[in-house]
Each structure stands twice: as structure tokens, then as C-alpha cells.
Write a protein that holds these residues in place. Structure first.
Motif, mmCIF file in Angstrom:
data_model
loop_
_atom_site.group_PDB
_atom_site.id
_atom_site.type_symbol
_atom_site.label_atom_id
_atom_site.label_comp_id
_atom_site.label_asym_id
_atom_site.label_seq_id
_atom_site.Cartn_x
_atom_site.Cartn_y
_atom_site.Cartn_z
ATOM 1 N N ARG A 217 -4.264 6.201 -9.068
ATOM 2 C CA ARG A 217 -4.724 6.279 -7.669
ATOM 3 C C ARG A 217 -6.063 7.012 -7.593
ATOM 4 O O ARG A 217 -6.936 6.632 -6.813
ATOM 5 N N ARG B 141 0.977 4.035 -2.892
ATOM 6 C CA ARG B 141 0.599 5.414 -2.570
ATOM 7 C C ARG B 141 1.697 6.423 -2.883
ATOM 8 O O ARG B 141 1.410 7.597 -3.053
ATOM 9 N N LEU C 147 0.825 -1.216 0.000
ATOM 10 C CA LEU C 147 0.000 0.000 0.000
ATOM 11 C C LEU C 147 0.855 1.261 0.000
ATOM 12 O O LEU C 147 0.569 2.213 -0.736
ATOM 13 N N LEU D 156 -7.746 1.083 2.763
ATOM 14 C CA LEU D 156 -7.025 -0.176 2.962
ATOM 15 C C LEU D 156 -5.841 -0.062 3.916
ATOM 16 O O LEU D 156 -5.252 -1.073 4.292
ATOM 17 N N LEU D 157 -5.487 1.152 4.311
ATOM 18 C CA LEU D 157 -4.404 1.311 5.279
ATOM 19 C C LEU D 157 -4.809 0.831 6.670
ATOM 20 O O LEU D 157 -3.973 0.362 7.438
ATOM 21 N N PHE E 277 -1.530 -3.155 -6.164
ATOM 22 C CA PHE E 277 -2.932 -3.462 -5.854
ATOM 23 C C PHE E 277 -3.327 -4.844 -6.342
ATOM 24 O O PHE E 277 -4.133 -5.524 -5.714
ATOM 25 N N ILE F 259 -2.092 -7.226 -3.682
ATOM 26 C CA ILE F 259 -2.985 -7.195 -2.514
ATOM 27 C C ILE F 259 -4.248 -7.989 -2.812
ATOM 28 O O ILE F 259 -4.715 -8.779 -1.981
ATOM 29 N N PRO G 183 -7.266 3.354 -1.593
ATOM 30 C CA PRO G 183 -5.908 3.310 -1.030
ATOM 31 C C PRO G 183 -5.844 3.800 0.419
ATOM 32 O O PRO G 183 -5.075 3.254 1.215
#
Length: 194
Positions: free
Chosen positions: A141, A51, A47, A151-152, A63, A66, A148
Motif C-alpha cells: 500500500r 486497504r 478498495l 480512488l475512494l 488493485f 480495479i 488507495p
């Protein structure tokens, strides 16, 4: 062949896991927790890369990674951690609701597993990463919207919760819960092994 559980001398517990089974379950429990923490670190690194990079292909591949890793690894690790924890609670002197630290760990594990299946896996599985053609990393993004940022939270929160569970397992704070049965020896009704 040895039995998996052996009778104890206390009437408070009818049986406990044999040392081999208990140790095996403890190892599996630790592996699932450590594995989950490892996935959290990997997802967080992906991530942060997605980012901060200026490379649109790296944004897309982060991504994609992930989207592949989380649905495969996290459900299995979370269920493994919960199942081994419950089995350890049922077959050891700690029980599931006898001590506050065990009960807190159980409740945290249940919340985490529910969140994995209700929120994390569906969200991650629905990631649709645009193919990085002529778009910049910022444009990719932007196409992902708030994802984004959203998902942190899961890897940070689950890593912290797993860390707290580890601390509880090591230090075993607090006393018995109100639902704990007193040991048989405290009431004078001790069962003697013959």
C-alpha cells in the motif's frame, strides 16, 4: 414496419418516440445507471479490502481487479447512460432543457462522463501494482502512495450522483426552465389531428 417516432398533436413538439422505443430506451437507461452503480459498489468493496487486509496477495489482486474492471465497464456504462438519456430527452415531452430536473440530470451526466474519461480511466489504467513477493500488505500500500485514498472518491461520488439522478427521475421536482416553450394549448394555437 412501424415508425420509430410518431407525430404529436402539439406544435410544441414535432414528434415523440413510439411507446416501444421510449420504453426500450428507458430500460437501457436504467440498466446503464444500475450497472454503473454496481461497478461502484464492486470497486468500493475491492478498495476497502485492499486497504484493510493483511494479505499482500489480496492487496495486489484487488488493485489488479480495479485496473481491469473500471476501464472496461465504466466508459461503456457512462456513455450508454448519457446517450439514452439524451435520446429520451429529445423524443419525449420532457425535452432536454424544458424542465429543471432533466437539465440537472443532463449536466450531472456530462460532468460524470468527462470525469470518467479525463480522470478515472487514466488513473486506474496507470495502476502499477508491485508483485507481492516478500513485501507486507502495508509495504504494498505504501508503494502505491496516495492512490488507495484517491480512488475512494470516484465510486462514492458517482454512486451518490446516480442516486440523486434516480430521485430526480422519480419525483420530477421543480418547474419549467426559462428556456421551455409553453405548450401550444396554453397559447390557444392548438394543432388538431386530422
Amino acid at each position: 414496419m412501424h415508425d420509430l417516432a410518431t407525430p404529436t398533436v402539439s406544435s410544441a413538439r414535432a414528434w415523440q418516440w413510439t411507446p416501444l422505443v421510449r420504453k426500450s430506451l428507458t430500460v437501457l437507461h436504467a440498466i446503464c445507471g444500475i450497472g454503473w452503480m454496481g461497478v461502484d459498489i464492486a470497486v468500493f468493496a475491492l478498495l476497502m479490502t485492499a486497504r484493510t487486509t493483511d494479505d499482500p496477495a489480496l492487496v495486489a489482486s484487488s488493485f489488479d481487479a480495479i485496473r481491469i474492471i473500471v476501464p472496461l465497464a465504466v466508459p461503456a456504462l457512462s456513455l450508454g447512460m448519457l446517450a439514452t438519456g439524451v435520446l429520451l430527452g429529445l423524443g419525449t415531452r420532457w425535452g432536454l432543457i424544458r424542465y429543471w430536473w432533466v437539465l440537472v440530470k443532463l449536466l450531472m451526466a456530462l460532468v460524470m462522463v468527462v470525469l470518467v474519461f479525463v480522470s478515472l480511466v487514466p488513473t486506474v489504467s496507470s495502476i502499477s501494482v508491485p508483485v507481492p513477493t516478500a513485501a507486507s500488505a502495508d509495504e504494498l500500500r505504501a508503494r502505491l502512495g496516495p492512490l488507495p485514498d484517491m480512488l475512494l472518491f470516484p465510486p462514492i461520488v458517482s454512486f451518490l450522483m446516480l442516486g440523486i439522478a434516480t430521485i430526480l427521475s422519480i419525483f420530477k421536482p421543480w418547474r419549467h426552465t426559462p428556456w421551455s416553450r409553453k405548450p401550444a394549448s396554453a397559447s390557444g394555437n392548438e394543432v388538431r389531428a386530422v
